[in-house]
Design an enzyme around this catalytic site. Structure first.
Site, PDB file in Angstrom:
ATOM      1  N   LEU A   8       0.847  -1.199   0.000  1.00  0.00           N
ATOM      2  CA  LEU A   8       0.000   0.000   0.000  1.00  0.00           C
ATOM      3  C   LEU A   8       0.880   1.246   0.000  1.00  0.00           C
ATOM      4  O   LEU A   8       1.560   1.529   0.980  1.00  0.00           O
ATOM      5  CB  LEU A   8      -0.920   0.013   1.223  1.00  0.00           C
ATOM      6  CG  LEU A   8      -1.729  -1.267   1.473  1.00  0.00           C
ATOM      7  CD1 LEU A   8      -2.673  -1.063   2.655  1.00  0.00           C
ATOM      8  CD2 LEU A   8      -2.495  -1.699   0.227  1.00  0.00           C
ATOM      9  N   ALA A   9       0.861   1.957  -1.110  1.00  0.00           N
ATOM     10  CA  ALA A   9       1.785   3.089  -1.253  1.00  0.00           C
ATOM     11  C   ALA A   9       1.106   4.306  -1.874  1.00  0.00           C
ATOM     12  O   ALA A   9       1.706   5.064  -2.612  1.00  0.00           O
ATOM     13  CB  ALA A   9       2.984   2.668  -2.101  1.00  0.00           C
ATOM     14  N   ARG A  15       3.924  13.883   7.070  1.00  0.00           N
ATOM     15  CA  ARG A  15       4.915  14.209   8.101  1.00  0.00           C
ATOM     16  C   ARG A  15       6.356  14.197   7.580  1.00  0.00           C
ATOM     17  O   ARG A  15       7.279  14.611   8.265  1.00  0.00           O
ATOM     18  CB  ARG A  15       4.779  13.237   9.287  1.00  0.00           C
ATOM     19  CG  ARG A  15       3.611  13.595  10.193  1.00  0.00           C
ATOM     20  CD  ARG A  15       3.406  12.552  11.268  1.00  0.00           C
ATOM     21  NE  ARG A  15       2.766  11.345  10.750  1.00  0.00           N
ATOM     22  CZ  ARG A  15       2.755  10.175  11.371  1.00  0.00           C
ATOM     23  NH1 ARG A  15       3.384  10.045  12.523  1.00  0.00           N
ATOM     24  NH2 ARG A  15       2.150   9.132  10.844  1.00  0.00           N
ATOM     25  N   GLY A  76      -8.338   5.374   3.123  1.00  0.00           N
ATOM     26  CA  GLY A  76      -7.986   4.385   4.135  1.00  0.00           C
ATOM     27  C   GLY A  76      -7.428   3.096   3.560  1.00  0.00           C
ATOM     28  O   GLY A  76      -7.554   2.816   2.364  1.00  0.00           O
ATOM     29  N   THR A  77      -6.829   2.299   4.455  1.00  0.00           N
ATOM     30  CA  THR A  77      -6.134   1.086   4.015  1.00  0.00           C
ATOM     31  C   THR A  77      -7.085   0.043   3.426  1.00  0.00           C
ATOM     32  O   THR A  77      -6.732  -0.669   2.485  1.00  0.00           O
ATOM     33  CB  THR A  77      -5.352   0.471   5.187  1.00  0.00           C
ATOM     34  OG1 THR A  77      -6.216   0.408   6.333  1.00  0.00           O
ATOM     35  CG2 THR A  77      -4.133   1.306   5.548  1.00  0.00           C
ATOM     36  N   ASN A 165      -0.260  -3.342  15.947  1.00  0.00           N
ATOM     37  CA  ASN A 165      -0.392  -3.892  14.597  1.00  0.00           C
ATOM     38  C   ASN A 165       0.740  -3.373  13.715  1.00  0.00           C
ATOM     39  O   ASN A 165       0.920  -2.179  13.572  1.00  0.00           O
ATOM     40  CB  ASN A 165      -1.753  -3.440  14.043  1.00  0.00           C
ATOM     41  CG  ASN A 165      -1.933  -3.799  12.581  1.00  0.00           C
ATOM     42  OD1 ASN A 165      -1.295  -4.726  12.077  1.00  0.00           O
ATOM     43  ND2 ASN A 165      -2.813  -3.057  11.902  1.00  0.00           N
ATOM     44  N   TYR A 362      44.482  18.708 -16.078  1.00  0.00           N
ATOM     45  CA  TYR A 362      43.109  18.532 -16.523  1.00  0.00           C
ATOM     46  C   TYR A 362      43.145  17.819 -17.862  1.00  0.00           C
ATOM     47  O   TYR A 362      43.711  18.335 -18.844  1.00  0.00           O
ATOM     48  CB  TYR A 362      42.376  19.880 -16.665  1.00  0.00           C
ATOM     49  CG  TYR A 362      41.025  19.676 -17.301  1.00  0.00           C
ATOM     50  CD1 TYR A 362      40.076  18.848 -16.686  1.00  0.00           C
ATOM     51  CD2 TYR A 362      40.703  20.226 -18.531  1.00  0.00           C
ATOM     52  CE1 TYR A 362      38.850  18.600 -17.269  1.00  0.00           C
ATOM     53  CE2 TYR A 362      39.467  19.984 -19.128  1.00  0.00           C
ATOM     54  CZ  TYR A 362      38.550  19.171 -18.493  1.00  0.00           C
ATOM     55  OH  TYR A 362      37.339  18.913 -19.073  1.00  0.00           O
ATOM     56  N   SER A 401      56.077  19.179 -18.587  1.00  0.00           N
ATOM     57  CA  SER A 401      55.252  19.814 -17.561  1.00  0.00           C
ATOM     58  C   SER A 401      54.691  21.141 -18.031  1.00  0.00           C
ATOM     59  O   SER A 401      55.303  21.857 -18.821  1.00  0.00           O
ATOM     60  CB  SER A 401      56.094  20.067 -16.309  1.00  0.00           C
ATOM     61  OG  SER A 401      56.489  18.827 -15.774  1.00  0.00           O
ATOM     62  N   ALA A 419      58.603  21.198 -22.097  1.00  0.00           N
ATOM     63  CA  ALA A 419      57.876  21.731 -20.942  1.00  0.00           C
ATOM     64  C   ALA A 419      57.429  23.159 -21.216  1.00  0.00           C
ATOM     65  O   ALA A 419      58.123  23.935 -21.880  1.00  0.00           O
ATOM     66  CB  ALA A 419      58.765  21.692 -19.706  1.00  0.00           C
TER      67      ALA A 419
END
Ligand code: UD1
Ligand code: CA
Length: 463
Positions: A8-9, A15, A76-77, A165, A362, A401, A419
């Site tokens: 049951l969803a 809340r 209700g359920t 329950n 990068y 580098s 470099a």
């Protein structure tokens, strides 16, 4: 006749104070209701879901492996189960569960079904010092369960009952559909139709079984973000325990976060603070260093991911080494024995076997050939303000580098880039490319510059 689970969803879950439906809140990377559905499937049940609040989104996230019924208004359920009658036409037993109880286990459901026999209803209860809003189990002097009274309509005496329950029941499906559902009436004070009225009907027929569950922590319902966090902690502990039993070495399980779908190989080592999310797979004997975060990635056997690295949709080859503090973004594919060191960021970057980028780079939208060496500070300049462009670096190339490779550009195999070069044109295979100002040395000129600067600063130059 097929044993069926009905989850049951349809409720809103007010809340939770959330725009996201309660049953879709993720716990260890899996939506709340999907935990319950998984337990049902593991127990051999066919699964169906009653949806209502955000119905389309809930169906889409939970996926096509379940039947769905729509409860447009949440009355209700009992009303929720009435809405799902059509899905129960060929069901023998139906196990009804709330969509907000993710800790229930397949083992508990199997136990419920095994003991059900020819009862009309088997009810799962538990004892709690804080019965709060749960329905109270009312027994007679002999201990026989008579009915369930909802907290909202209970007398002070009934409110004091500590057996409640769980909202999980096995029903004789045909009895429920044909004899109970048509008889359910709205209950005061809210006028909702309660599934719990079915318990009284089974009791009157003398065919109600009630089982007091000995592990009540499995039955807690999620109602707010505090119970959500507690449930996630419990599920996380379960996941961690299961992996440790399979030989994963977890130095501090209390700070280790592994999503439900993650797969770990044999003898994986996880240092403290590791977060493994989504569809991540970690190969045998790989080690994942402290505070590493990995999402939807594949890490090969014997690879090492060092401290504080972040991986997103990346592939890391066998025996590769990544980090510390590396960032592999989507589309990073590292071959065997690749090394990506500290402060290196990669994105849509394919690095061949044995390639190295050890520091401060990068690498985006590029292919790096096997055995190439990318020097510290090298940048692929992949973006021109309008679009992304590709850099190709051949096998065994040596990029010095602090080079800038302005894409689109190709640096051939077995080349050297001096470099500090800014490379804007292709470099043919085997060439040396130098793209920077030539150095000149001005003889003895240093001292004069120091004298002048010292004077300007009001200091004395003596050397
Ligand atoms: C229900 C039980 C209560 C039990 C508790 C356990 C009833 C009348 N009461 O109370 O005895 O102790 O569960 O958690 O059954 N839902 C729908 N449609 C609806 C109403 C609810 O699909 O119209 C779903 C909710 O989304 C939720 C589940 O049913 O997943 C339980 O509903 P909830 O409102 O939480 O029931 P409780 O009042 O907690
Ligand atoms: Ca509830």
């Amino acid at each position: 006749m097929t044993p069926t689970a009905l989850v049951l969803a349809a409720g809103k879950g007010t809340r939770m104070r959330s725009s996201l439906s309660k049953v879709l809140h993720p716990l260890c990377g899996r939506p709340l209701a999907a935990w319950t559905l998984q337990a049902c499937q593991d127990a051999g049940l066919r699964t169906a879901v009653v949806v209502g609040h955000q119905a389309e989104q809930v169906k889409q996230v939970l996926g096509p492996d379940h039947g769905y019924a729509l409860q447009a208004e949440q009355n209700g359920t009992g009303h929720a189960v009435q809405c799902a009658q059509a899905l129960l036409a060929d069901a023998s037993v139906v196990v009804v569960l709330p969509g907000d109880a993710p800790l229930i286990t397949a083992e508990t459901l199997r136990g419920l079904l095994e003991g059900h026999g020819d009862a009309l209803c088997t009810l799962l209860t538990f004892k709690t010092p804080e019965p709060g809003r749960y329905g109270r189990i009312i027994r007679d002097a002999n201990g026989t369960v008579l009915r369930i009274v909802e907290a909202a309509g209970a007398t002070p005496e009934q409110l004091a009952v500590d057996e409640v329950n769980a909202g999980i029941y096995a029903f004789d499906a045909q009895w429920l559909v044909k004899e109970v559902l048509p008889q359910l009436k709205p209950s005061p004070p809210k006028g909702e139709i309660y599934l719990t009225d079915a318990i009284e009907a089974a009791s009157r027929a003398g065919r109600l079984r009630a089982v007091i569950h000995q592990a009540p922590e499995e039955l807690v319902g999620i109602n707010d973000k505090a119970t959500l966090a507690q449930a996630e902690a419990d599920l996380r502990a379960r996941i961690n325990h299961a992996w440790m039993m399979k030989g994963v070495h977890m130095r501090d399980p209390s700070t280790t976060y592994i999503d439900a779908q993650v797969v770990l190989g044999a003898e994986v080592l996880l240092e403290p603070g590791v977060i493994l999310r989504g569809k991540t797979v970690i190969g045998d004997r790989a080690s994942i260093g402290p505070h590493v975060s990995i999402q939807d990635s594949l890490v090969g056997p014997d690879a090492q991911i060092k401290a504080s690295s972040v991986l997103e949709s990346a592939v890391v080859g066998p025996r590769a080494a990544v980090g510390p503090m590396a960032h592999l973004r989507a589309g990073s594919v590292l071959g065997a024995e690749v090394k990506v060191g500290n402060f290196v960021e990669t994105k849509k970057a394919v690095l061949g076997d044995g390639a190295k980028a050890s520091h401060l780079s990068y690498l985006g939208d590029c292919e790096v050939g096997a055995g190439a060496n990318i020097g510290a500070g090298t940048i692929t300049c992949n973006y021109d303000g309008w679009g992304k462009h590709k850099t190709q670096i051949g096998a065994r190339a040596f990029v010095g580098s602090n080079s800038s490779l302005v894409a689109p550009v190709t640096v051939g195999a077995d080349t050297i880039v001096g470099a500090g070069s800014t490379i804007t044109g292709d470099v043919p295979e085997g060439d040396l490319a130098v793209g920077r100002g030539r150095q000149k040395n001005l003889s003895g000129r240093a001292e004069g510059i120091h004298r002048r600067n010292a004077q300007l600063a009001g200091k004395r130059f003596d050397r």
